[in-house]
Design an enzyme around this catalytic site. Structure first.
Site, PDB file in Angstrom:
ATOM      1  N   SER A   1      -3.415  51.787  62.075  1.00 15.24           N
ATOM      2  CA  SER A   1      -2.758  52.742  60.435  1.00 15.24           C
ATOM      3  C   SER A   1      -3.550  53.527  60.894  1.00 15.24           C
ATOM      4  CB  SER A   1      -2.892  51.370  58.986  1.00 15.24           C
ATOM      5  OG  SER A   1      -4.220  50.975  59.479  1.00 15.24           O
ATOM      6  N   HIS A   2      -4.419  54.692  61.043  1.00 12.89           N
ATOM      7  CA  HIS A   2      -4.886  55.285  60.975  1.00 12.89           C
ATOM      8  C   HIS A   2      -5.253  56.645  62.088  1.00 12.89           C
ATOM      9  CE1 HIS A   2      -5.492  53.965  56.976  1.00 12.89           C
ATOM     10  NE2 HIS A   2      -4.884  54.994  56.601  1.00 12.89           N
TER      11      HIS A   2
ATOM     12  N   HIS B   1      -7.080  63.785  53.235  1.00 13.58           N
ATOM     13  CA  HIS B   1      -7.162  62.524  53.646  1.00 13.58           C
ATOM     14  C   HIS B   1      -6.660  61.920  53.796  1.00 13.58           C
ATOM     15  CE1 HIS B   1     -10.421  60.055  55.459  1.00 13.58           C
ATOM     16  NE2 HIS B   1     -11.084  60.511  55.075  1.00 13.58           N
TER      17      HIS B   1
ATOM     18  N   ALA C   1      -6.974  59.745  56.856  1.00 17.90           N
ATOM     19  CA  ALA C   1      -7.179  58.420  58.015  1.00 17.90           C
ATOM     20  C   ALA C   1      -8.461  57.639  57.270  1.00 17.90           C
ATOM     21  CB  ALA C   1      -8.077  59.791  59.150  1.00 17.90           C
ATOM     22  N   ALA C   2      -9.032  56.895  58.213  1.00 16.38           N
ATOM     23  CA  ALA C   2     -10.191  56.025  58.205  1.00 16.38           C
ATOM     24  C   ALA C   2     -11.042  56.630  57.576  1.00 16.38           C
ATOM     25  CB  ALA C   2     -10.309  54.680  59.029  1.00 16.38           C
ATOM     26  N   LEU C   3     -12.258  56.259  56.669  1.00 19.27           N
ATOM     27  CA  LEU C   3     -13.924  56.364  56.174  1.00 19.27           C
ATOM     28  C   LEU C   3     -14.198  55.863  57.503  1.00 19.27           C
ATOM     29  CD1 LEU C   3     -12.037  57.225  53.693  1.00 19.27           C
ATOM     30  CD2 LEU C   3     -13.447  56.663  52.783  1.00 19.27           C
TER      31      LEU C   3
ATOM     32  N   THR D   1      -4.757  53.865  46.693  1.00 18.66           N
ATOM     33  CA  THR D   1      -5.320  53.119  47.709  1.00 18.66           C
ATOM     34  C   THR D   1      -6.630  52.931  47.717  1.00 18.66           C
ATOM     35  OG1 THR D   1      -4.464  53.604  49.589  1.00 18.66           O
ATOM     36  CG2 THR D   1      -3.112  51.422  48.905  1.00 18.66           C
TER      37      THR D   1
ATOM     38  N   ALA E   1      -9.824  49.819  51.914  1.00 14.69           N
ATOM     39  CA  ALA E   1      -8.800  49.965  50.909  1.00 14.69           C
ATOM     40  C   ALA E   1      -9.436  49.172  50.027  1.00 14.69           C
ATOM     41  CB  ALA E   1      -7.310  50.049  51.444  1.00 14.69           C
TER      42      ALA E   1
ATOM     43  N   ASP F   1      -1.266  50.004  56.615  1.00 13.92           N
ATOM     44  CA  ASP F   1      -0.316  48.137  56.923  1.00 13.92           C
ATOM     45  C   ASP F   1       1.094  47.430  56.402  1.00 13.92           C
ATOM     46  OD1 ASP F   1      -2.578  47.501  58.712  1.00 13.92           O
ATOM     47  OD2 ASP F   1      -3.625  47.029  57.753  1.00 13.92           O
TER      48      ASP F   1
ATOM     49  N   ARG G   1     -18.841  36.838  60.846  1.00 15.76           N
ATOM     50  CA  ARG G   1     -18.981  38.735  61.929  1.00 15.76           C
ATOM     51  C   ARG G   1     -19.992  39.530  60.549  1.00 15.76           C
ATOM     52  NH1 ARG G   1     -15.633  42.034  61.384  1.00 15.76           N
ATOM     53  NH2 ARG G   1     -12.911  41.666  61.452  1.00 15.76           N
TER      54      ARG G   1
ATOM     55  N   ARG H   1     -14.994  46.486  65.454  1.00 14.85           N
ATOM     56  CA  ARG H   1     -14.198  47.557  66.195  1.00 14.85           C
ATOM     57  C   ARG H   1     -15.124  47.808  67.216  1.00 14.85           C
ATOM     58  NH1 ARG H   1     -15.571  52.153  64.166  1.00 14.85           N
ATOM     59  NH2 ARG H   1     -16.470  51.126  62.309  1.00 14.85           N
TER      60      ARG H   1
HETATM   61  P1  NDP Z   1      -9.281  45.243  56.912  1.00 16.43           P
HETATM   62  O1  NDP Z   1      -9.083  44.697  55.653  1.00 16.43           O
HETATM   63  O2  NDP Z   1      -8.471  45.688  58.279  1.00 16.43           O
HETATM   64  O3  NDP Z   1     -11.153  45.852  56.903  1.00 16.43           O
HETATM   65  C1  NDP Z   1     -11.503  45.527  55.589  1.00 16.43           C
HETATM   66  C2  NDP Z   1     -13.103  45.566  56.245  1.00 16.43           C
HETATM   67  O4  NDP Z   1     -13.509  43.871  56.515  1.00 16.43           O
HETATM   68  C3  NDP Z   1     -13.544  45.869  57.845  1.00 16.43           C
HETATM   69  O5  NDP Z   1     -14.523  47.083  57.377  1.00 16.43           O
HETATM   70  C4  NDP Z   1     -13.314  45.660  58.906  1.00 16.43           C
HETATM   71  O6  NDP Z   1     -14.549  45.256  59.752  1.00 16.43           O
HETATM   72  C5  NDP Z   1     -14.631  43.938  57.469  1.00 16.43           C
HETATM   73  N1  NDP Z   1     -13.718  42.771  58.053  1.00 16.43           N
HETATM   74  C6  NDP Z   1     -12.652  42.366  58.038  1.00 16.43           C
HETATM   75  N2  NDP Z   1     -12.304  41.137  58.432  1.00 16.43           N
HETATM   76  C7  NDP Z   1     -13.576  41.048  58.195  1.00 16.43           C
HETATM   77  C8  NDP Z   1     -14.783  38.819  58.596  1.00 16.43           C
HETATM   78  N3  NDP Z   1     -13.710  37.834  58.753  1.00 16.43           N
HETATM   79  N4  NDP Z   1     -15.658  39.340  58.470  1.00 16.43           N
HETATM   80  C9  NDP Z   1     -15.945  40.410  58.446  1.00 16.43           C
HETATM   81  N5  NDP Z   1     -15.805  41.382  58.088  1.00 16.43           N
HETATM   82  C10 NDP Z   1     -14.486  41.962  57.950  1.00 16.43           C
HETATM   83  O7  NDP Z   1      -9.601  47.390  55.778  1.00 16.43           O
HETATM   84  P2  NDP Z   1      -8.396  48.004  55.462  1.00 16.43           P
HETATM   85  O8  NDP Z   1      -6.675  47.069  55.313  1.00 16.43           O
HETATM   86  O9  NDP Z   1      -8.260  47.477  53.324  1.00 16.43           O
HETATM   87  O10 NDP Z   1      -8.280  49.541  55.013  1.00 16.43           O
HETATM   88  C11 NDP Z   1      -8.086  49.906  56.421  1.00 16.43           C
HETATM   89  C12 NDP Z   1      -8.202  51.403  56.511  1.00 16.43           C
HETATM   90  O11 NDP Z   1      -7.284  51.752  55.922  1.00 16.43           O
HETATM   91  C13 NDP Z   1      -9.918  52.091  56.009  1.00 16.43           C
HETATM   92  O12 NDP Z   1     -10.430  52.565  57.155  1.00 16.43           O
HETATM   93  C14 NDP Z   1      -9.655  52.237  55.673  1.00 16.43           C
HETATM   94  O13 NDP Z   1     -10.435  53.483  55.683  1.00 16.43           O
HETATM   95  C15 NDP Z   1      -7.875  53.375  55.148  1.00 16.43           C
HETATM   96  N6  NDP Z   1      -7.603  53.950  54.513  1.00 16.43           N
HETATM   97  C16 NDP Z   1      -7.915  55.188  53.873  1.00 16.43           C
HETATM   98  C17 NDP Z   1      -7.013  56.301  52.881  1.00 16.43           C
HETATM   99  C18 NDP Z   1      -7.222  56.928  52.949  1.00 16.43           C
HETATM  100  O14 NDP Z   1      -6.032  57.450  52.045  1.00 16.43           O
HETATM  101  N7  NDP Z   1      -7.283  57.514  53.912  1.00 16.43           N
HETATM  102  C19 NDP Z   1      -6.586  54.942  51.767  1.00 16.43           C
HETATM  103  C20 NDP Z   1      -6.323  53.487  52.288  1.00 16.43           C
HETATM  104  C21 NDP Z   1      -7.311  53.008  52.618  1.00 16.43           C
HETATM  105  P3  NDP Z   1     -13.360  45.982  61.333  1.00 16.43           P
HETATM  106  O15 NDP Z   1     -13.251  47.295  60.674  1.00 16.43           O
HETATM  107  O16 NDP Z   1     -14.123  45.086  62.096  1.00 16.43           O
HETATM  108  O17 NDP Z   1     -13.023  44.802  61.253  1.00 16.43           O
END
Ligand code: NDP
Length: 373
Positions: A83-84, A156, A158-160, A196, A216, A224, A338, A344
């Site tokens: 998504s980013h 911004h 992107a992902a953080l 978000t 988020a 997403d 995990r 990632r």
């Molecule tokens: P997710 O819900 O996909 O994941 C959130 C975190 O939870 C990740 O670090 C992920 O690790 C971890 N995770 C997921 N499943 C598990 C599990 N089963 N056990 C343990 N850890 C888990 O992310 P979001 O959809 O909430 O956000 C996606 C991206 O959007 C982020 O990178 C965020 O920075 C970006 N974003 C950016 C914005 C901006 O303005 N720039 C605004 C909003 C969001 P893993 O990565 O390993 O799956």
């Protein structure tokens, strides 16, 4: 190659990792349903970088900004942060075209107070400002134990995790957050007020990949929801409200309405904290202020970002790494666990081609071929 499986499930829904790097949100009905046909084309990582760089350059980015942005897109695709990655390019370009974002921004970094780094991003995208500021922040944290970096006048999109992971790879703990424009209804409300509001945290593990979460504070990232709308997937109940203020499972309706914070009032409180740290603490826009001044060109809104770096060696003292490794060892012994970031980091080991949504790729190639200016 390592393959990850479902990452979140309940009785009816799952968010699934498919083909190593694709997160899809699907109704957990049948295998056929999950495999709903989405046409893809394979691109090597260097092709992803080059395509991104060429597009950014064409629409007015100078070499520094185009390089930083293309790296951001490539690493997102490499790690499966779909998504980013490439998906965001049309939005990036929309804001370059509208003149809202400067493609030749020259971020200015100041470190006049030992533990405070200030970056004026000059109305450019965040990746180049981060590239300039993060090494200064790391240096400051290594001297004082803890340092913060405020980035202002930035966009911004992107992902953080790239910023917190950069710090963790240097042995530092990293925290980062930023705001957006109103898209999320605070707990109890039916109307958007918070962004978000993503929050990322990284913990270094010497000799291992760091533990990194990046999320988020809404039920889902907006990207997403947009991808689910594009691919025709329903969303889990409780993700958001439609324009009529009633709960909806349809991403297209939620895009017209509002998202909800994750975890009810608790997630809402964390989102509030992100607003205060990213805007109250940097002096840049709260989400509602960003929304008021936004031209809605499809790109990101202007705002601030706060990044915190902590040196565990200086704060917790020698032995901090062994101590926390003991914790991770116990945690990882639990069945079903995990650690965040693991998905990632596994994706990253695959240096091969990535499957890119064909429709998106056509859109990007059109951007490259269009006459501009
Ligand atoms: P997710 O819900 O996909 O994941 C959130 C975190 O939870 C990740 O670090 C992920 O690790 C971890 N995770 C997921 N499943 C598990 C599990 N089963 N056990 C343990 N850890 C888990 O992310 P979001 O959809 O909430 O956000 C996606 C991206 O959007 C982020 O990178 C965020 O920075 C970006 N974003 C950016 C914005 C901006 O303005 N720039 C605004 C909003 C969001 P893993 O990565 O390993 O799956």
């Amino acid at each position: 190659m390592p393959q990850d499986h479902s990452i979140r499930t309940d009785s009816k829904w799952l968010i699934k990792i498919e083909n190593k790097n694709t997160k899809r949100i699907v109704k957990n009905k049948s295998r056929e349903n999950q495999m709903a046909q989405i046409e893809t084309e394979q691109l090597q990582l260097k092709e992803i970088y080059q395509l991104s760089f060429d597009i950014f350059s064409k629409y007015g980015c100078d070499n520094n900004n185009a390089t930083a942005l293309a790296r951001t897109v490539e690493t997102a695709e490499r790690d499966g942060s779909l998504s980013h990655g490439l998906f965001r390019i049309p939005g990036y370009i929309a804001s370059l075209k509208s003149g809202k974002v400067k493609g030749s921004a020259q971020p200015k970094v100041e470190n006049n107070m030992a533990s405070i780094v200030s970056v004026d991003a000059d109305h450019g995208y965040a990746p180049f400002a981060l590239e300039r500021g993060l090494p200064v922040l790391a240096q400051a944290a290594n001297q004082t134990g803890i340092a913060i970096m405020k980035i202002t006048n930035t966009f911004h999109f992107a992902a953080l995790w790239p910023e917190t992971e950069f710090l963790a790879e240097k042995g530092l703990v990293g925290v980062a957050c930023t705001v957006y424009k109103p898209a999320v209804a605070p707990a109890g409300a039916g109307q958007a007020f918070f962004g978000t509001n993503p929050l990322s945290f990284a913990w270094p593990r010497p000799g291992k990949t760091p533990v990194v979460f990046d999320m988020a504070t809404s039920t889902l990232a907006m990207g997403d929801v947009q991808i689910a709308a594009r691919d025709g997937h329903e969303l889990p109940h409780g993700t958001g409200l439609g324009p009529d203020g009633k709960p909806s499972d349809d991403p297209a309706e939620i895009l017209k309405g509002v998202l909800l914070p994750f975890g009810g009032y608790k997630g809402s409180a964390i989102s509030l904290m992100v607003e205060l740290l990213s805007a109250g603490m940097t002096g840049d826009n709260f989400s509602y202020e960003a929304g008021e001044n936004e031209n809605n060109d499809g790109g990101p809104t202007k705002g601030g970002e706060l990044v915190i770096a902590i040196n565990p060696e200086l704060v917790a003292g020698a032995g901090w790494a062994d101590h926390s490794e003991g914790f991770f060892q116990k945690l990882e012994e639990l069945e079903g666990i995990r650690v965040p970031g693991e998905r990632r980091h596994k994706n990253r080991l695959d240096l091969g081609a990535r499957n890119i949504n064909k429709e998106l790729l056509e859109k990007l190639r059109d951007l490259l071929q269009a006459v501009y200016p």
